[in-house]
Design an enzyme around this catalytic site. Structure first.
Site, PDB file in Angstrom:
ATOM      1  N   SER A 114       0.839  -1.207   0.000  1.00  0.00           N
ATOM      2  CA  SER A 114       0.000   0.000   0.000  1.00  0.00           C
ATOM      3  C   SER A 114       0.865   1.244   0.000  1.00  0.00           C
ATOM      4  O   SER A 114       2.016   1.220   0.455  1.00  0.00           O
ATOM      5  CB  SER A 114      -0.871   0.018   1.260  1.00  0.00           C
ATOM      6  OG  SER A 114      -1.517   1.264   1.402  1.00  0.00           O
ATOM      7  N   TYR A 169      -1.915  -1.216  10.517  1.00  0.00           N
ATOM      8  CA  TYR A 169      -2.038  -1.556   9.091  1.00  0.00           C
ATOM      9  C   TYR A 169      -0.821  -1.065   8.295  1.00  0.00           C
ATOM     10  O   TYR A 169      -0.211  -1.830   7.539  1.00  0.00           O
ATOM     11  CB  TYR A 169      -3.319  -0.914   8.552  1.00  0.00           C
ATOM     12  CG  TYR A 169      -3.529  -1.053   7.067  1.00  0.00           C
ATOM     13  CD1 TYR A 169      -4.125  -2.184   6.534  1.00  0.00           C
ATOM     14  CD2 TYR A 169      -3.131  -0.040   6.184  1.00  0.00           C
ATOM     15  CE1 TYR A 169      -4.330  -2.303   5.160  1.00  0.00           C
ATOM     16  CE2 TYR A 169      -3.325  -0.157   4.820  1.00  0.00           C
ATOM     17  CZ  TYR A 169      -3.930  -1.285   4.313  1.00  0.00           C
ATOM     18  OH  TYR A 169      -4.117  -1.407   2.962  1.00  0.00           O
TER      19      TYR A 169
HETATM   20  P1  NAD Z   1     -11.464  -5.975   0.167  1.00  0.00           P
HETATM   21  O1  NAD Z   1     -12.144  -5.865   1.470  1.00  0.00           O
HETATM   22  O2  NAD Z   1     -12.308  -6.113  -1.024  1.00  0.00           O
HETATM   23  O3  NAD Z   1     -10.432  -7.178   0.165  1.00  0.00           O
HETATM   24  C1  NAD Z   1      -9.757  -7.602   1.311  1.00  0.00           C
HETATM   25  C2  NAD Z   1     -10.038  -9.084   1.451  1.00  0.00           C
HETATM   26  O4  NAD Z   1      -9.174  -9.613   2.451  1.00  0.00           O
HETATM   27  C3  NAD Z   1     -11.432  -9.425   1.889  1.00  0.00           C
HETATM   28  O5  NAD Z   1     -12.312  -9.575   0.797  1.00  0.00           O
HETATM   29  C4  NAD Z   1     -11.243 -10.745   2.630  1.00  0.00           C
HETATM   30  O6  NAD Z   1     -11.607 -11.833   1.805  1.00  0.00           O
HETATM   31  C5  NAD Z   1      -9.745 -10.821   2.860  1.00  0.00           C
HETATM   32  N1  NAD Z   1      -9.461 -11.094   4.266  1.00  0.00           N
HETATM   33  C6  NAD Z   1      -9.391 -10.207   5.279  1.00  0.00           C
HETATM   34  N2  NAD Z   1      -9.132 -10.867   6.425  1.00  0.00           N
HETATM   35  C7  NAD Z   1      -9.045 -12.177   6.117  1.00  0.00           C
HETATM   36  C8  NAD Z   1      -8.796 -13.353   6.865  1.00  0.00           C
HETATM   37  N3  NAD Z   1      -8.553 -13.324   8.191  1.00  0.00           N
HETATM   38  N4  NAD Z   1      -8.796 -14.548   6.209  1.00  0.00           N
HETATM   39  C9  NAD Z   1      -9.044 -14.605   4.874  1.00  0.00           C
HETATM   40  N5  NAD Z   1      -9.254 -13.526   4.117  1.00  0.00           N
HETATM   41  C10 NAD Z   1      -9.254 -12.329   4.738  1.00  0.00           C
HETATM   42  O7  NAD Z   1     -10.534  -4.680   0.052  1.00  0.00           O
HETATM   43  P2  NAD Z   1      -9.363  -4.282  -0.977  1.00  0.00           P
HETATM   44  O8  NAD Z   1      -9.218  -2.833  -0.790  1.00  0.00           O
HETATM   45  O9  NAD Z   1      -9.590  -4.838  -2.314  1.00  0.00           O
HETATM   46  O10 NAD Z   1      -8.081  -4.962  -0.320  1.00  0.00           O
HETATM   47  C11 NAD Z   1      -7.206  -5.828  -1.022  1.00  0.00           C
HETATM   48  C12 NAD Z   1      -5.771  -5.515  -0.639  1.00  0.00           C
HETATM   49  O11 NAD Z   1      -5.432  -4.226  -1.137  1.00  0.00           O
HETATM   50  C13 NAD Z   1      -5.515  -5.467   0.865  1.00  0.00           C
HETATM   51  O12 NAD Z   1      -4.285  -6.088   1.165  1.00  0.00           O
HETATM   52  C14 NAD Z   1      -5.415  -3.993   1.148  1.00  0.00           C
HETATM   53  O13 NAD Z   1      -4.601  -3.722   2.263  1.00  0.00           O
HETATM   54  C15 NAD Z   1      -4.770  -3.507  -0.141  1.00  0.00           C
HETATM   55  N6  NAD Z   1      -4.919  -2.078  -0.370  1.00  0.00           N
HETATM   56  C16 NAD Z   1      -6.146  -1.513  -0.561  1.00  0.00           C
HETATM   57  C17 NAD Z   1      -6.237  -0.157  -0.756  1.00  0.00           C
HETATM   58  C18 NAD Z   1      -7.562   0.533  -0.961  1.00  0.00           C
HETATM   59  O14 NAD Z   1      -7.607   1.761  -0.988  1.00  0.00           O
HETATM   60  N7  NAD Z   1      -8.649  -0.172  -1.114  1.00  0.00           N
HETATM   61  C19 NAD Z   1      -5.092   0.648  -0.766  1.00  0.00           C
HETATM   62  C20 NAD Z   1      -3.863   0.045  -0.573  1.00  0.00           C
HETATM   63  C21 NAD Z   1      -3.787  -1.315  -0.376  1.00  0.00           C
END
Ligand code: NAD
Ligand code: MG
Length: 301
Positions: free
Chosen positions: A193, A206
């Site tokens: 991130s 985080y």
């Molecule tokens: P999202 O909520 O759609 O995806 C995150 C997923 O993590 C969930 O759908 C869930 O299935 C999984 N998860 C969480 N805890 C879990 C557990 N204990 N066991 C199994 N699965 C688990 O959100 P997203 O934003 O698409 O996130 C995906 C990745 O992108 C993450 O690593 C997040 O940190 C990273 N990210 C997101 C952003 C943003 O702005 N959305 C920015 C930077 C990084």
């Protein structure tokens, strides 16, 4: 959202390719569902076109039910890969939708609900996915949890540990288990991130895990390169996903989400998918230990 015409795909203004959104204040219990998000996200269901870049690949993607992981799963399938989807049992609805989308694209999808913060499940997940897929040569460690807390005094020990268990301990455990199955030519891509470089005060736990993911990716990449296995990472900026409405942001900040980027808008999950496809496909053979920023122009190293 994005129209599916050749002109639209080959020449687009990135400022207006997706609309600027002003999400209303909303709340979902962790981990949140795409199906209940307002506005809905674009995961590329109607727009991502593959060109065979991952033909015959067998991929395990964590957090593949929603958001960025779902967009990556759809893109991988459209590029010719079979996909194993990892997610939490409460996300079954979202996972089923992505499974159907993959099958409609002519590829196989396998569902593996379970909690990756449990060490034993990490190994079980990898071995079951490899068995279902008939092998494993692509891993996307994308799952993550993000719970905003205003003051360190209110950040409980349990949250600190759970965030590390899910975001970085699981990456180590899943990668270690996956490598037993992976031949030369395989790839690992980890979701880090912009928080790794520009930590928000509300995301101490985080952001720390995301810095750790970057470091782990670069170290593991050097270790595995001589074996022909490449490790890289993608660092998203503000992307509209269920993570943000399940306590990932303070509620009052949701309407402004992503507006502080040079593009002036939040990213959509489908805008991340090409980075994961590039780092997984053999065309990036000389790219190792890299973190690709996909963040709407935020300055980062
Ligand atoms: P999202 O909520 O759609 O995806 C995150 C997923 O993590 C969930 O759908 C869930 O299935 C999984 N998860 C969480 N805890 C879990 C557990 N204990 N066991 C199994 N699965 C688990 O959100 P997203 O934003 O698409 O996130 C995906 C990745 O992108 C993450 O690593 C997040 O940190 C990273 N990210 C997101 C952003 C943003 O702005 N959305 C920015 C930077 C990084
Ligand atoms: Mg989800």
């Amino acid at each position: 959202m994005a129209e599916d015409s050749t002109d639209q795909l080959t020449f687009q203004n990135p400022v207006t390719r997706f609309p600027e959104i002003t999400p209303p204040k909303q709340d979902q219990p962790e981990p949140g569902l795409d199906q209940e998000l307002t506005p809905q996200t674009d995961r590329g269901q109607h727009s991502y076109r593959g060109t065979g870049r991952l033909k015959g690949r067998r991929a395990l993607i964590t957090g593949a039910d929603s958001g960025i992981g779902a967009a990556v799963a759809i893109a991988f399938a459209r590029e010719g890969a079979d996909v194993a989807l990892s997610y939490l049992p409460v996300e079954e609805e979202d996972a089923q939708e992505i499974k159907s989308c993959i099958e409609d694209s002519g590829q196989r999808a396998f569902l593996f609900p379970g909690d990756i913060s449990e060490p034993a499940f990490c190994t079980e997940l990898v071995d079951s996915a490899a068995e279902a897929l008939g092998g494993l040569d692509a891993l996307v460690n994308n799952a993550g949890r993000q719970i905003a807390v205003e003051d360190i005094a209110d950040l409980p020990d349990e949250q600190w540990v759970a965030t590390f268990d899910t975001n970085i301990h699981a990456i180590y455990r899943i990668s270690r288990a996956a490598l037993k199955h992976m031949p030369a030519g395989s790839t690992i891509v980890n979701s880090t991130s912009i928080q790794a470089y520009m930590p928000s005060t509300t995301l101490l736990d985080y952001a720390s895990t995301k810095a750790a993911i970057n470091n782990f990716s670069k170290g593991l990449a050097q270790m595995l390169a001589p074996q022909g296995i490449r490790v890289n990472a993608v660092a998203p900026g503000p992307i509209w996903t269920p993570l943000q409405v399940s306590d990932g942001q303070p509620k009052e900040k949701l309407p402004e989400f992503g507006k502080n980027t040079p593009l002036g808008r939040a990213g959509q999950p489908t805008e991340l998918a090409p980075a994961y496809v590039f780092l997984t496909s053999p065309e990036s053979s000389y790219v190792i230990g890299e973190t690709l920023n996909v963040n709407g122009g935020m300055p980062s190293p």
